[in-house]
Design an enzyme around this catalytic site. Structure first.
Site, PDB file in Angstrom:
ATOM      1  N   ASP A  78       0.915  -0.999  -0.170  1.00 26.13           N
ATOM      2  CA  ASP A  78       0.112  -0.059  -0.001  1.00 26.13           C
ATOM      3  C   ASP A  78       1.027   1.263   0.048  1.00 26.13           C
ATOM      4  O   ASP A  78       1.672   1.754   1.096  1.00 26.13           O
ATOM      5  CB  ASP A  78      -1.032  -0.090   1.056  1.00 26.13           C
TER       6      ASP A  78
ATOM      7  N   ASP B 197      -0.823   6.186  -6.782  1.00 24.26           N
ATOM      8  CA  ASP B 197      -1.601   5.288  -5.598  1.00 24.26           C
ATOM      9  C   ASP B 197      -1.744   3.826  -6.218  1.00 24.26           C
ATOM     10  O   ASP B 197      -2.207   3.381  -7.195  1.00 24.26           O
ATOM     11  CB  ASP B 197      -2.955   5.766  -5.232  1.00 24.26           C
TER      12      ASP B 197
END
Ligand SMILES: *[C@@H]1O[C@H](CO)[C@@H](O)[C@H](O)[C@H]1NC(C)=O
Ligand SMILES: *[C@@H]1O[C@H](CO)[C@@H](O)[C@H](O)[C@H]1NC(C)=O
Ligand SMILES: *[C@@H]1O[C@H](CO)[C@@H](O)[C@H](O)[C@H]1NC(C)=O
Ligand SMILES: *[C@@H]1O[C@H](CO)[C@@H](O)[C@H](O)[C@H]1NC(C)=O
Length: 455
Positions: free
Chosen positions: A140, A339
């Site tokens: 992440d 992201d």
């Protein structure tokens, strides 16, 4: 005047085109490429050290390469809803850290770490402790602190997972981080601390936007990334309580910009990853300095005020089917967070509308069908081939990437872009657009690199 040779090449080229496809700006793809494959295939990626770079295989957690983490794969609608919630959370600019209460006292609130865990898609297998125990962790870029679910965790307190819960008491290299240490102070300053009293271990807490949270002991242990490649004292959270999400993975590797992240703890200068074109192929995560970063195009890396975890790129143009959209640089002025966990890219209003209209025009031969919050989806059943326009994104400094066709452009028959906010707001470069590129986060040199066809 064109030479006769050039003319005949042009003629040949023209004759071989189908409905304008093949002129370099469109690609004809067999519609079978939109069907999910059920068998893991593609080049095998081994965890290994090469020079100063270590490679760790990455796979989609709901794809056939995953170590059967999930029995029920979420529908595209559910996956998109999660991803969109993540995007909204990120672009809302939710700040984290200190919050001032009525009496003016500042209190550290660990509940402001954005994003959500359940939208995360790519997992890696790394080993913690001595003996080295394999753990399946999601990666992440929207988190800094890594965590594992650990014993003790009374029943119902931790999410179900496939591997046995990590037991710190059976790991000879494990230790809890003491409360008065510099590492614990830093954790508190970065808003991941949950307080501690002298003589006790340092506590951590993370709350995610999807109301998942994990609370436990800030710890250090040996982390094995590949045979022979270890981080001797890897700082992470040993979570003894975890709420909400039935995700079945064992933990998370944070790749954000703060010092708690894996990137900062391994080499410090950055990391890269390659997300595969389809879920039935592996990609990789690479850490450590790159001896020979050839094949990359580079663009400056920016930051978002109040969101120290994230890094941004700035677009300067978008080309659809060979035609550059008529957009001023101000259309992209808010930058885009890169992201790993957001699926569909969020573009600012004016840029998104221009892209949508050019894409729809290029795809006008196909039936547009509504699909929840996504407004540019196609019903492609019944076609043998689909002609898809190429999309190129040009970033500040001129670095241009041609998105993979069709897997970097279409997801579940939908254009992998959505409107994320007004002009000037921050957008998000989602993971569909990133597929097949090695995306290099060089934080020490403050630049992003993109290398095409890397996995
Ligand atoms: C390629 O073909 C398409 C469809 O006929 C057309 O719209 C487009 O302008 C062409 N691009 C170039 C660069 O010739
Ligand atoms: C290691 O990297 C070098 C240079 O990038 C490459 O030629 C070689 O094939 C790599 N070795 C392995 C085992 O992947
Ligand atoms: C970042 O860039 C610097 C300077 O170009 C280089 O020395 C370093 O190896 C790069 N780091 C990574 C992870 O690529
Ligand atoms: C897509 O088109 C096919 C064939 O025309 C049709 O049977 C199907 O119902 C359509 N699906 C959607 C979601 O519109």
């Amino acid at each position: 005047m064109a030479s006769p040779l050039l003319l005949s090449i042009l003629l040949c080229f023209n004759l071989s085109t189908v409905h304008g496809a093949g002129n370099g700006s469109f690609v004809t793809v067999p519609s079978s490429s939109f069907e999910p494959e059920t068998v893991c295939s593609g080049a095998i990626v081994k965890p290994e050290q090469n020079g100063s770079t270590v490679y760790v295989p990455l796979v989609h957690r709901h794809g056939p390469c995953a170590p059967s983490l999930s029995t029920n794969t979420p529908s595209f609608a559910v996956m998109f809803r999660r991803s969109h919630a993540r995007l909204n959370y990120i672009v809302s600019g939710a700040t984290r850290g200190m919050e001032t209460y009525g009496d003016g006292k500042k209190v550290s609130v660990p509940a402001h770490l954005g994003t959500s865990v359940n939208s995360l898609e790519y997992v890696a297998k790394v080993s913690f402790g001595t003996p080295a125990l394999p753990q399946i962790v999601v990666i992440d870029t929207g988190s800094d602190l890594s965590w594992l679910q650990c014993k003790p965790c009374s029943s119902g307190q931790c999410s179900p997972q496939k591997d046995p819960l990590f037991d710190p008491s059976h790991s000879s290299t494990y230790s809890a981080v003491p409360c008065l240490s510099d590492e614990c102070k830093k954790l508190t300053a970065d808003a991941y601390g949950s307080g501690c009293t002298n003589g006790k271990p340092c506590g951590f807490a993370i709350s995610y936007a999807d109301v998942t949270s994990t609370v436990g002991t800030y710890s250090k242990n040996k982390l094995t990334l590949a045979p022979g490649t270890i981080v001797k004292n890897f700082y992470f959270g040993c979570g003894h309580s975890k709420s909400s999400v039935r995700h079945l993975f064992d933990g998370l590797l944070g790749l954000g910009r703060l010092s708690e992240s894996l990137g900062a703890q391994y080499g410090g200068g950055g990391f890269s990853y390659c997300l595969p074109a389809v879920n039935s192929k592996p990609g990789f995560l690479a850490l450590g300095a790159r001896r020979n970063p050839s094949g990359f195009v580079f663009t400056p890396m920016g930051r978002v005020p109040g969101q120290p975890t994230f890094s941004t790129v700035t677009l300067s143009g978008i080309t659809v089917g060979g035609k550059k959209l008529d957009l001023r640089p101000s259309a992209f002025s808010g930058g885009m967070i890169v992201d790993s966990g957001t699926v569909v890219t969020g573009l600012q209003s004016t840029a998104y509308r221009a892209l949508r209209s050019a894409f729809r025009k290029a795809m006008e031969a196909y039936r547009l069908v509504p699909h929840g919050d996504l407004d540019t989806c196609y019903n492609l059943t019944g076609y043998k081939n689909v002609v898809v326009p190429k999309i190129a994104m040009t970033f500040s400094g001129g670095a241009t990437i041609n998105l993979d066709v069709p897997n970097g452009i279409l997801v579940n028959g939908c254009l992998a872009f959505a409107e994320s906010g007004q002009d000037g707001s921050t957008g998000v470069l989602g993971n569909v657009n990133q597929r097949t590129f090695e995306v290099l986060f060089n934080t020490s040199a403050s630049k992003f690199g993109f290398r095409a066809k890397a996995c």
